[in-house]
Design a protein around this motif. Structure first.
Motif, mmCIF file in Angstrom:
data_model
loop_
_atom_site.group_PDB
_atom_site.id
_atom_site.type_symbol
_atom_site.label_atom_id
_atom_site.label_comp_id
_atom_site.label_asym_id
_atom_site.label_seq_id
_atom_site.Cartn_x
_atom_site.Cartn_y
_atom_site.Cartn_z
ATOM 1 N N ALA A 123 0.831 -1.208 0.000
ATOM 2 C CA ALA A 123 0.000 0.000 0.000
ATOM 3 C C ALA A 123 0.868 1.261 0.000
ATOM 4 N N ALA A 124 1.933 1.244 0.778
ATOM 5 C CA ALA A 124 2.803 2.424 0.890
ATOM 6 C C ALA A 124 3.470 2.766 -0.440
ATOM 7 N N HIS A 125 3.628 1.766 -1.298
ATOM 8 C CA HIS A 125 4.317 2.000 -2.574
ATOM 9 C C HIS A 125 3.367 1.879 -3.764
ATOM 10 N N GLY A 126 2.058 1.909 -3.460
ATOM 11 C CA GLY A 126 1.061 1.936 -4.514
ATOM 12 C C GLY A 126 1.002 0.672 -5.359
ATOM 13 N N LEU A 127 1.282 -0.468 -4.760
ATOM 14 C CA LEU A 127 1.294 -1.728 -5.495
ATOM 15 C C LEU A 127 -0.003 -2.512 -5.274
ATOM 16 N N SER A 128 -0.472 -3.161 -6.311
ATOM 17 C CA SER A 128 -1.585 -4.102 -6.200
ATOM 18 C C SER A 128 -1.032 -5.501 -6.425
ATOM 19 N N VAL A 129 -1.835 -6.489 -6.153
ATOM 20 C CA VAL A 129 -1.372 -7.872 -6.314
ATOM 21 C C VAL A 129 -1.111 -8.146 -7.795
ATOM 22 N N PRO A 130 0.110 -8.526 -8.159
ATOM 23 C CA PRO A 130 0.421 -8.765 -9.574
ATOM 24 C C PRO A 130 -0.225 -10.047 -10.077
ATOM 25 N N SER A 131 -0.725 -10.010 -11.284
ATOM 26 C CA SER A 131 -1.342 -11.205 -11.872
ATOM 27 C C SER A 131 -0.449 -11.859 -12.914
ATOM 28 N N THR A 132 0.614 -11.164 -13.327
ATOM 29 C CA THR A 132 1.537 -11.721 -14.318
ATOM 30 C C THR A 132 2.968 -11.611 -13.802
ATOM 31 N N TRP A 133 3.843 -12.411 -14.373
ATOM 32 C CA TRP A 133 5.258 -12.380 -13.999
ATOM 33 C C TRP A 133 5.857 -11.006 -14.271
ATOM 34 N N ASP A 134 5.523 -10.434 -15.395
ATOM 35 C CA ASP A 134 6.067 -9.116 -15.736
ATOM 36 C C ASP A 134 5.664 -8.070 -14.705
ATOM 37 N N GLU A 135 4.423 -8.158 -14.221
ATOM 38 C CA GLU A 135 3.965 -7.226 -13.190
ATOM 39 C C GLU A 135 4.721 -7.454 -11.885
ATOM 40 N N LEU A 136 4.960 -8.719 -11.556
ATOM 41 C CA LEU A 136 5.704 -9.050 -10.335
ATOM 42 C C LEU A 136 7.112 -8.471 -10.387
ATOM 43 N N VAL A 137 7.780 -8.627 -11.522
ATOM 44 C CA VAL A 137 9.140 -8.114 -11.673
ATOM 45 C C VAL A 137 9.146 -6.583 -11.618
ATOM 46 N N ALA A 138 8.149 -5.957 -12.231
ATOM 47 C CA ALA A 138 8.057 -4.495 -12.200
ATOM 48 C C ALA A 138 7.850 -3.999 -10.771
#
Length: 443
Positions: A176-191
């Motif tokens: 939440a502090a860094h504006g992240l949501s749960v990633p649904s793809t590997w690329d999102e996770l790495v980002a």
């Protein structure tokens, strides 16, 4: 449950009985059928005997509780009798008893190759038709059944008294502090990991000393990219770990290490340190199994707080053949049933009672999650435990893990070389070649 979950799981399929031992077992058992009737049929046992691994206290505690409560009637007709055997010698003991036609009614076995051999020799029960006959097949979680069948050559040759799924625990406050949501793809996770690293937050906590928390990521990427049969194809000789798509998966995980996403000195980090790093808020994510819920629920260990921890599946790979809802799973030490006592009414009554009540008693009395349904309300758990339980109860399929179908040599090579892979001292090609060579030479 780390003693009987992660450690035994890594041993579970990494170790296999030697060819000589299995040959002796096959010779002693005789026969080739795999059905219930081929093991001798309806012998009458003097007790509902259970040979338990000494280190696994949970399963025998649950059965003992059932014998005094929900299954008291069944216990009066056929009293529960428990014997223990150190896990290190369990496989040898089971093989000896099988050769003597002296298997107990139920027993622990952590070497699937032995169970498969016993099933082929007609010594253990294929439980699927039996549970169907008893009308209790719906008491097993579908995803747990899927896991058991993957372990035992397509048959339900063990009861999933313990059941674990794996995924990524994450710190909700950090996200939440860094504006992240749960990633649904590997690329999102790495980002997301890159964003955290830039902000001075360690993205992942992992034990390079153990190795398997890192190799799990490789296996998961392979399953998401190539589909749920990808590692079985390797075991069956249809594919090799040195094939480009498999090497690419190892490279993806190596890239995480190269970017520093596992923190400093990951090769020297042991399991407890990795867990502590996450539970004290020093890392945003931790790949782990549901056995960690006991640590998360312990305020002495978890200063982040269970309410601030979420659980997400390993993400999808763009264009991949796998599904994000296929969770890596294991069943700990399966409880196997001897076919020598097939069609015995008292044994059937016991098994029916276990199927209906084991899930509730395991969760309520031992705070452990089994592969059985929970049919009676239990005290409310924390949110992340409830989330994981819901996931487990609604999942319909599963996958194994990277080393699940490996021999002992390949398992050791994989886990020892995980740290060099992510630290950059070993390339993805070298890593996969070393494991593939161990698979070939150790088979």
């Amino acid at each position: 449950m780390i003693a009987t979950s992660t450690r035994s799981k890594r041993r579970l399929l990494g170790l296999s009985a030697s060819a000589a031992a299995l040959t002796l077992l096959a010779s002693a058992c005789g026969g080739t059928g795999g059905g219930a009737s081929s093991g001798g049929g309806s012998a009458a046992p003097s007790s509902f005997s259970f040979l338990s691994a000494t280190e696994n206290t949970v399963d025998r505690a649950v059965l003992t509780s059932l014998s005094k409560n929900e299954c008291a009637t069944e216990n009066k007709a056929l009293p529960l009798s428990v014997q223990t055997q150190p896990q290190a010698n369990l496989n040898e003991k089971v093989q000896l008893l099988a050769g003597q036609n002296a298997l107990p009614v139920t027993f622990h076995e952590d070497t699937p190759t032995t169970v498969v051999q016993l099933a082929q020799s007609g010594k253990v029960e294929n439980l699927e038709p039996l549970l169907q006959k008893l009308g209790v097949e719906d008491q097993l979680l579908p995803s747990a059944v899927s896991t058991v069948k993957e372990l035992y050559n397509g048959q339900l040759d063990a009861l999933p008294a313990e059941y674990n799924i794996e995924g990524i625990f994450y710190n909700k406050q950090i996200f939440a502090a860094h504006g992240l949501s749960v990633p649904s793809t590997w690329d999102e996770l790495v980002a997301d990991a890159a964003k955290l690293q830039t902000a001075g937050v360690q993205p992942f906590s992992a034990s390079g000393q153990q190795g398997w928390p890192i190799t799990r990521l490789i296996g998961d990427y392979i399953f998401r990219d190539l589909g749920p049969n990808a590692m079985k194809d390797v075991a069956d000789g249809k594919a090799k770990l040195t094939d480009p798509a498999y090497v690419a998966a190892a490279q993806k995980v190596a890239d995480l290490g190269k970017a520093g996403y596992f923190g400093k000195g990951v090769g020297s980090i042991d399991y407890n340190t990795a867990l502590n790093t996450f539970l004290t808020g020093k890392a945003a994510m931790l790949y782990m199994g549901s056995w960690a819920l006991s640590n998360i629920g312990d305020p002495k260990q978890d200063s982040v707080g269970a309410a601030n921890i979420g659980f997400m599946p390993f993400p999808a790979v763009a264009g991949g053949q796998g599904s994000i809802d296929q969770y890596p799973s294991n069943i700990g030490l399966g409880i196997v049933v001897s076919s020598q006592y097939a069609n015995n009414t008292e044994v059937d009554d016991w098994l029916s009672c276990v199927a209906k009540n084991y899930g509730t008693d395991s969760l309520k009395g031992q705070s452990t999650i089994s592969g059985f349904k929970v049919n009676t309300p239990v005290p409310a758990a924390n949110a992340v435990t409830t989330q994981v339980q819901t996931t487990m109860s609604t999942a319909t399929s599963s996958v194994l893990w990277f080393e699940a179908l490996f021999n002992a040599q390949a398992t050791t090579t994989s886990q020892q070389d995980a740290a060099p892979l992510v630290s950059g001292s070993m390339s993805a090609q070298q890593f996969m070649s070393a494991v593939q060579n161990a698979l070939t030479s150790g088979s």
